[in-house]
Design a protein around this motif. Structure first.
Motif, PDB file in Angstrom:
ATOM      1  N   GLY A 101      -4.029   1.707   7.165  1.00  0.00           N
ATOM      2  CA  GLY A 101      -4.849   0.512   7.360  1.00  0.00           C
ATOM      3  C   GLY A 101      -4.984  -0.314   6.101  1.00  0.00           C
ATOM      4  N   LEU A 102      -5.043   0.342   4.938  1.00  0.00           N
ATOM      5  CA  LEU A 102      -5.135  -0.381   3.668  1.00  0.00           C
ATOM      6  C   LEU A 102      -3.857  -1.174   3.388  1.00  0.00           C
ATOM      7  CD1 LEU A 102      -6.918   2.275   1.403  1.00  0.00           C
ATOM      8  CD2 LEU A 102      -7.912   0.249   2.472  1.00  0.00           C
ATOM      9  N   CYS A 103      -2.711  -0.624   3.805  1.00  0.00           N
ATOM     10  CA  CYS A 103      -1.452  -1.377   3.699  1.00  0.00           C
ATOM     11  C   CYS A 103      -1.532  -2.640   4.545  1.00  0.00           C
ATOM     12  CB  CYS A 103      -0.261  -0.521   4.155  1.00  0.00           C
ATOM     13  SG  CYS A 103       0.165   0.846   3.051  1.00  0.00           S
ATOM     14  N   TYR A 104      -2.040  -2.477   5.774  1.00  0.00           N
ATOM     15  CA  TYR A 104      -2.205  -3.624   6.652  1.00  0.00           C
ATOM     16  C   TYR A 104      -3.238  -4.607   6.100  1.00  0.00           C
ATOM     17  CZ  TYR A 104       0.648  -2.196  10.664  1.00  0.00           C
ATOM     18  OH  TYR A 104       1.707  -1.886  11.501  1.00  0.00           O
ATOM     19  N   ALA A 105      -4.268  -4.088   5.429  1.00  0.00           N
ATOM     20  CA  ALA A 105      -5.291  -4.949   4.844  1.00  0.00           C
ATOM     21  C   ALA A 105      -4.697  -5.841   3.759  1.00  0.00           C
ATOM     22  CB  ALA A 105      -6.421  -4.092   4.262  1.00  0.00           C
ATOM     23  N   GLU A 106      -3.843  -5.265   2.907  1.00  0.00           N
ATOM     24  CA  GLU A 106      -3.186  -6.071   1.865  1.00  0.00           C
ATOM     25  C   GLU A 106      -2.304  -7.143   2.494  1.00  0.00           C
ATOM     26  OE1 GLU A 106       0.282  -5.546  -1.512  1.00  0.00           O
ATOM     27  OE2 GLU A 106      -1.380  -4.108  -1.511  1.00  0.00           O
ATOM     28  N   LEU A 112     -12.185  -5.956   4.910  1.00  0.00           N
ATOM     29  CA  LEU A 112     -13.500  -5.327   5.053  1.00  0.00           C
ATOM     30  C   LEU A 112     -13.636  -4.675   6.425  1.00  0.00           C
ATOM     31  CD1 LEU A 112     -16.133  -4.940   3.512  1.00  0.00           C
ATOM     32  CD2 LEU A 112     -16.972  -7.073   4.518  1.00  0.00           C
ATOM     33  N   ALA A 113     -13.184  -5.371   7.466  1.00  0.00           N
ATOM     34  CA  ALA A 113     -13.261  -4.825   8.821  1.00  0.00           C
ATOM     35  C   ALA A 113     -12.388  -3.589   8.972  1.00  0.00           C
ATOM     36  CB  ALA A 113     -12.853  -5.891   9.842  1.00  0.00           C
ATOM     37  N   LEU A 114     -11.189  -3.596   8.364  1.00  0.00           N
ATOM     38  CA  LEU A 114     -10.294  -2.438   8.442  1.00  0.00           C
ATOM     39  C   LEU A 114     -10.891  -1.218   7.744  1.00  0.00           C
ATOM     40  CD1 LEU A 114      -6.836  -4.165   7.875  1.00  0.00           C
ATOM     41  CD2 LEU A 114      -7.429  -2.753   9.838  1.00  0.00           C
ATOM     42  N   VAL A 115     -11.424  -1.414   6.551  1.00  0.00           N
ATOM     43  CA  VAL A 115     -11.998  -0.289   5.788  1.00  0.00           C
ATOM     44  C   VAL A 115     -13.221   0.274   6.497  1.00  0.00           C
ATOM     45  CG1 VAL A 115     -13.131   0.370   3.632  1.00  0.00           C
ATOM     46  CG2 VAL A 115     -11.100  -1.077   3.563  1.00  0.00           C
ATOM     47  N   LYS A 157      -5.690  -5.348  -2.577  1.00  0.00           N
ATOM     48  CA  LYS A 157      -4.496  -4.550  -2.826  1.00  0.00           C
ATOM     49  C   LYS A 157      -4.792  -3.087  -2.509  1.00  0.00           C
ATOM     50  CE  LYS A 157      -2.432  -7.487  -6.416  1.00  0.00           C
ATOM     51  NZ  LYS A 157      -1.894  -7.530  -7.797  1.00  0.00           N
ATOM     52  N   ILE A 158      -3.819  -2.415  -1.908  1.00  0.00           N
ATOM     53  CA  ILE A 158      -4.007  -1.017  -1.524  1.00  0.00           C
ATOM     54  C   ILE A 158      -4.332  -0.177  -2.744  1.00  0.00           C
ATOM     55  CG2 ILE A 158      -1.521  -0.559  -1.638  1.00  0.00           C
ATOM     56  CD1 ILE A 158      -1.950   1.549   0.570  1.00  0.00           C
ATOM     57  N   TRP A 159      -5.220   0.776  -2.560  1.00  0.00           N
ATOM     58  CA  TRP A 159      -5.637   1.645  -3.658  1.00  0.00           C
ATOM     59  C   TRP A 159      -4.508   2.615  -4.032  1.00  0.00           C
ATOM     60  CZ3 TRP A 159     -10.222   3.218  -0.075  1.00  0.00           C
ATOM     61  CH2 TRP A 159     -11.071   2.115   0.107  1.00  0.00           C
ATOM     62  N   PHE A 160      -4.467   2.980  -5.329  1.00  0.00           N
ATOM     63  CA  PHE A 160      -3.548   4.009  -5.863  1.00  0.00           C
ATOM     64  C   PHE A 160      -2.069   3.678  -5.626  1.00  0.00           C
ATOM     65  CE2 PHE A 160      -7.398   6.285  -4.178  1.00  0.00           C
ATOM     66  CZ  PHE A 160      -8.054   6.382  -5.405  1.00  0.00           C
ATOM     67  N   TYR A 161      -1.760   2.383  -5.626  1.00  0.00           N
ATOM     68  CA  TYR A 161      -0.366   1.957  -5.462  1.00  0.00           C
ATOM     69  C   TYR A 161       0.452   2.379  -6.690  1.00  0.00           C
ATOM     70  CZ  TYR A 161       3.610  -1.205  -4.777  1.00  0.00           C
ATOM     71  OH  TYR A 161       4.878  -1.722  -4.603  1.00  0.00           O
ATOM     72  N   SER A 220       6.745  -2.376   3.947  1.00  0.00           N
ATOM     73  CA  SER A 220       6.770  -3.816   3.695  1.00  0.00           C
ATOM     74  C   SER A 220       5.925  -4.198   2.490  1.00  0.00           C
ATOM     75  CB  SER A 220       6.250  -4.578   4.925  1.00  0.00           C
ATOM     76  OG  SER A 220       7.085  -4.386   6.033  1.00  0.00           O
ATOM     77  N   VAL A 221       4.947  -3.374   2.152  1.00  0.00           N
ATOM     78  CA  VAL A 221       4.062  -3.692   1.029  1.00  0.00           C
ATOM     79  C   VAL A 221       4.850  -3.837  -0.277  1.00  0.00           C
ATOM     80  CG1 VAL A 221       2.137  -2.873  -0.390  1.00  0.00           C
ATOM     81  CG2 VAL A 221       2.012  -2.709   2.105  1.00  0.00           C
TER      82      VAL A 221
END
Length: 460
Positions: A74-79, A245-248, A405-409, A389-390
């Motif tokens: 979801g964080l990937c999608y959030a970015e 915010l909604a995804l997290v 941006k996704i965490w711990f990239y 894709s990120v």
């Protein structure tokens, strides 16, 4: 070439749109939760337990791992969604990261199988609940499912505001009985479950990891649906801020809910009773907990929760999926009618109607088990590509503003992609027929893409 890239970047990042931006943070959370929280919360815990040899600690661990995998996906999608707040979701990201044919294959698979299959499965599951209260034949269930699909499609044709309001109400409505059962069980339950991670017959670390992975696959069906919010990114207010915010909030909250709900089951039902129920084929542990805590009223509470949960899931899918088909048509690679919005309600009318027709056909042709297996495998294949894709888009469009941006990239992206890939392979091995379908349908989509692409170039 630089001018083309610049114009593409502006189109992808612009918040100007023909759609109406009427979905806020709570609306976004309601769409995610409305789709993700279905009837599975009441019975999937049994599958997870079965796959870890009835080890309570490992079962809860599988739920947490499944939630974390989903969260990082979801964080990937959030970015991606915050940087490119346009309708279509992963179709758009795959187009830009790889090639338009890849995005089209994803959308085509969802158009033919994923969207209608999920809608059909949920509609059948919802109407089946009524068998506990009134005598109804299998044909009657199918007719009721078809009626539900038509009703929700008509409501969604009236605009995203009405559909989103229905989603918000059903989200709150279905959470109330689930939370009532969960908190009552946590406080009333007197069982102290054994949460040690060692009480299994599996001794080698490799076998243990494989066993947990198999259990995580079962939990992921309960988490299914987290990819759908991005398809309505063009209808979210302040998407750069509200979409991540909604995804997290949505995925993180559901992970906590699932873990606590399954722990609450263990607090009420003795382990021996859980094992006996699962062995006998009675998988509805949540129902047993409700009846234990609330007596005969418990069955009504569970049934109400299941009906509201599946109603919200069905409405959420009918709302979200057609935006993907709209994006495909906007690029000139699908039916022109799919690229048009209703002049008043600003919804993709043709995709909504066609999805309803396909869903009704699948209701008449398939059973619930066949539908769920088909949807999961085909969906995970493109989830892997979207996660990849990120890094591709970071390299291709380095100057795009990325408010999230996704965490711990990049470690998080690599690990998440590898885990999803492993789960796809394992699921295909478990169900080879569906696995083959998951490959054939995208290939058919590729052929369709090139047919439309040739026609588009001839018209230029």
């Amino acid at each position: 070439m630089q001018e083309i890239l610049h114009s593409t970047t502006e189109a992808l990042t612009s918040e100007s749109t023909e759609f109406k931006r009427e979905i806020g943070v709570f609306g976004g959370v309601s769409i995610i939760g409305g789709i993700m929280i279905g009837s599975g919360i009441f019975y999937l815990g049994a599958y997870v337990l079965e796959r870890v040899q009835m080890n309570s600690g490992l079962a809860l661990l599988a739920w947490i791992i499944g939630g974390l995998i989903t969260l990082f996906g979801g964080l990937c999608y959030a970015e991606l969604g915050a940087a490119m707040p346009v309708a279509g979701g992963r179709v758009v990201y795959l187009n830009e990261a790889f090639h338009p044919v890849v995005g089209f294959m994803s959308g085509f698979t969802d158009w033919l199988i994923g969207g209608p299959g999920s809608v059909a499965a949920l509609a059948i599951a919802l109407t089946t609940v009524f068998k506990s209260f009134i005598p109804i034949s299998d044909f009657g269930i199918k007719m009721a499912a078809i009626t539900l699909i038509i009703l929700l499609t008509v409501l969604n044709l009236r605009g995203v505001k009405l559909a989103s309001s229905i989603q918000n109400i059903s989200m709150v409505g279905k959470l109330l009985p689930i939370l009532l059962i969960m908190f009552a069980a946590l406080f009333v339950g007197k069982v102290s479950p054994d949460l040690s991670l060692t009480s299994t017959t599996t001794s080698s670390p490799t076998s243990l990891i494989s066993m947990i992975a198999f259990a995580v696959v079962a939990s992921l069906w309960a988490y299914e649906g987290w990819t759908n919010l991005n398809t309505v990114a063009e209808e979210i207010r302040e998407p750069h801020k509200n979409l991540p915010l909604a995804l997290v909030i949505g995925i993180g909250g559901i992970m906590v809910l699932y873990t606590l709900f399954n722990y609450a089951i263990m607090r009420v039902l003795p382990h021996e009773q859980i094992v006996a129920m699962i062995t006998s084929g009675d998988l509805y542990l949540g129902t047993a907990v409700a009846e234990s805590v609330f007596g005969s009223v418990g069955k009504v509470i569970v049934s109400l929760g299941m009906i509201l949960a599946m109603f919200g899931s069905t409405n959420g899918l009918i709302l979200a999926q057609p935006r993907m088909y709209y994006a495909m048509a906007q690029e000139g690679h699908f039916f022109k009618a799919f690229s048009k919005l209703h002049p008043k309600y600003k919804v993709p009318t043709a995709p909504l109607i066609v999805q309803a027709v396909f869903s009704i056909i699948l209701v008449l042709m398939r059973n619930l088990d066949q539908l769920t297996n088909m949807v999961v495998i085909t969906g995970m294949i493109f989830s892997v590509l979207t996660i990849l894709s990120v890094p591709r888009l970071r390299k291709k469009y380095p100057t795009i503003h990325r408010p999230f941006k996704i965490w711990f990239y990049p470690v998080s992206v690599i690990i998440t992609a590898l885990i999803f890939t492993g789960l796809v392979i394992q699921a295909a091995i478990e169900d080879p027929v569906t696995g083959i379908t998951g490959l054939v349908v995208p290939l058919l989509g590729a052929v369709t893409f090139f047919i439309f692409d040739k026609q588009r170039k001839e018209q230029v």
